[in-house]
Every structure is written in C-alpha cells, then in structure tokens.
Design an enzyme around this catalytic site. Structure first.
Site, PDB file in Angstrom:
ATOM      1  CG  HIS A 281      36.999  70.348 183.105  1.00  0.00           C
ATOM      2  ND1 HIS A 281      38.508  70.212 183.666  1.00  0.00           N
ATOM      3  CD2 HIS A 281      37.113  70.374 181.861  1.00  0.00           C
ATOM      4  CE1 HIS A 281      39.256  70.228 182.548  1.00  0.00           C
ATOM      5  NE2 HIS A 281      38.296  69.892 181.332  1.00  0.00           N
TER       6      HIS A 281
ATOM      7  NE  ARG B 149      43.986  69.754 180.592  1.00  0.00           N
ATOM      8  CZ  ARG B 149      42.944  69.587 179.752  1.00  0.00           C
ATOM      9  NH1 ARG B 149      42.030  70.265 179.489  1.00  0.00           N
ATOM     10  NH2 ARG B 149      42.883  68.136 179.546  1.00  0.00           N
TER      11      ARG B 149
ATOM     12  CD  GLU C 187      39.326  71.965 186.313  1.00  0.00           C
ATOM     13  OE1 GLU C 187      39.312  70.705 185.972  1.00  0.00           O
ATOM     14  OE2 GLU C 187      39.557  73.106 185.565  1.00  0.00           O
TER      15      GLU C 187
END
Length: 328
Positions: free
Chosen positions: A285, A237, A266
């Site tokens: 991601h 993360r 993000e």
C-alpha cells in the site's frame, strides 16, 4: 481557552508547531485503534482530530461531545461514518489533488512491472538462475498499444489513463464513471458498461472509491469476463475485489497476472498466497508513499483542520451538508 486537537497521523515537527500556535495538541504516536484507553479518554475534550488509518466509529463519536472537525490524511474516507458525522454537524476533510500524480505513478509502475514480469525476473537473476539467454517461458507482454480499461475515471484514474494514452499509445476505455467529454477529447477515451470493458481491455486498472456499491465489485463473474491474457491492477481499496475470486482466477489461468497495492486485510496475512505467486506483483500500500507527497498530504490536513476550527471553510471538505447546516 485554546481548542484541543488529537493528532495520530504522521505530522512533522513544523506541522505540529504550526497547529500548536493556535490549538492545544496532544499527540498519539503509533495509534493503531480507537479503542486505545488513553485516546478514548482524550476524546472527551477534543474539538478536532487529525490522522489516518484509525476507524472512527459512532461509539467513538459518542465519547467526543465537543468534536467539530476531523482531518484525515488521505483521499479515501471509508474509515469514517460520513452520514453520522453530518448528522452531528462534524466536518470531515480529506486530501485529494496532492496525491493524484504520485498514486498514478504507482499504478502505472504496477502495470509495467506486471506486464514485463519485472519482480519475478529480478528474483530470477538474484537467485543466480540466469545461466543462459532467456526463452519464451520468461517473456512478458507489451504495454504500448494495449487497451487500458479504467474502472473509475476520477482524478487518479484520469492520471493513469493520461499516462497510458499519451505516453504509451494505449486506447482507453472507462466504466463506472460519469461521462468525461473532456477526457474523451484529450485521450480518445470511450465509455463502456463494466462487462463490456472487462471483455475488451488488455489491462484492467481499478481506481473507484470503496462504498457499499463497490465492495466486491470485482468478483468471480468479473474475472470470468476478462481475457485469459488480461493483466489486473488494483490501486483503489482491497475490499473492492473479492480476493478469493482473484486468487482462483490467477491459479486457474483465467487471467494472466495481477499488480496489487491494496488488499482486503492490511497488512497482508502471512497465510495469503498472493505474495508467493509468480504472476503477482504485491506492494505494501505505497500508492502515495513518497516523502514529497506524504508531507503535502499532512500539510493539507493541517490547513483543513486549522480553517475548520477557526470557522473557515476547509480547502477539501467531504460532507458539504455539515458545513451548510452550520454556516448556511
């Protein structure tokens, strides 16, 4: 009367039809926030939620007095207040296992691309700058035989380590994990304290979950322990890493390069220098983002929620205490 489900994740038509056989399903396409007025209103009659990427807060739970279960289409669950869910007797289900190998593929792709400067040199060719044989200024670094330091050795970490040890002859060191005697026997992995691992590893790969203890785990102190030639890879993360410290380490040459699939914010802010740095490979991601895996993750979530709302134990349950309190 059928129990009611709010669906805000990517489910295909067959999965929605499967849920609709037993439950009343309301779909919220493109939901970005739990503050959406229609979603908040619908919570009043919801027995189940299925989706991902939307933070579920205690305030939202207050608006959902009938809620029995949440099925997140992810292995991580940092968007959910687990203790609060457990206190209220709400089951939280996730999707481990089905994304392990795919996410490990992404991690090792970042290792390969970063060490061999794949993105940078592909852009070099695309720009038409390849006019002569390349010299040392364009050389990368070998992957095979290099020491791989895994921060976290759970399912995904073990899958990355297996690729490195068995496929590329990489000595494996690991930290922030319970002892793994089976993996030590299989891969020759050795357990280290974090600072010792950072000093020893040629490639450092992070796979720990995000918790209060791991937030900004990799900070300026951590980067100072690494070799100047180290490659840093994060598929955990974004908030596990102090991004400002990472940027400084890259700019100052304290580490060689970084491969990143996750970020503190993000989507990544346009103001971030990371995607413009030649020694960074930045991905949006995509850890589990294949057709096969995302379909399997959604199906696991469907199966989890169906079982939970029918009084059966879900396949993948995060808060066991909530199930025990309800069923003994």
């Amino acid at each position: 009367m059928k129990k009611r489900i709010l669906a805000y994740g990517r489910l295909n038509d067959a999965q929605l039809a499967e849920l609709s056989r037993d439950f009343e399903v309301e779909v919220f396409q493109g939901l970005e926030s739990g503050d959406d007025p229609a979603f908040r209103a619908a919570l009043a009659d919801a027995h189940g939620l299925i989706g991902s990427s939307v933070s579920i807060t205690p305030e939202l739970l207050d608006a959902a007095p009938q809620l029995e279960a949440i099925a997140t289409i992810s292995v991580g669950y940092d968007n959910y207040p687990v203790d609060e869910l457990t206190r209220r007797g709400i089951l939280l289900c996730n999707t481990p296992d089905v994304l392990t190998e795919t996410t490990a593929d992404t991690g090792f792709a970042l290792i390969m691309a970063t060490c061999r400067r794949v993105v940078e040199l592909a852009d070099f060719v695309r720009r038409g700058d390849w006019q002569a044989s390349i010299g040392p200024e364009h050389f990368g670094t070998d992957v095979h035989g290099k020491t791989l330091g895994m921060i976290g050795l759970g399912r995904i970490g073990a899958a990355v380590a297996r690729r490195g040890a068995l496929g590329f002859g990489m000595p494996v060191r690991y930290a922030l994990s319970s002892p793994k005697p089976a993996l030590e026997a299989e891969l020759g992995a050795e357990r280290r304290e974090l600072d010792a691992l950072l000093a020893e590893a040629d490639i450092v790969c992070v796979t720990v979950p995000l918790t209060a203890e791991t937030t900004h785990l990799i900070d300026a102190h951590a980067f100072a322990q690494m070799k100047p030639s180290a490659i840093f890879v994060n598929i955990a993360r974004g908030k596990v890493v102090d991004e400002s410290a990472l940027i400084e380490a890259l700019e100052m040459g304290r580490i060689r390069a970084a491969g990143l699939d996750v970020f503190e914010q993000e989507p990544l802010s346009p103001e971030s220098p990371l995607p413009y740095m030649s020694n960074v490979v930045a991905l949006p991601h995509i850890g589990s983002a294949t057709f096969e895996t995302r379909t399997a993750m959604a199906q696991r979530a469907v199966d989890n929620l169906t079982r939970a709302l029918n009084g059966e134990r879900p396949i993948s349950l995060v808060n066991e205490a909530a199930w025990t309190a309800r069923h003994g």
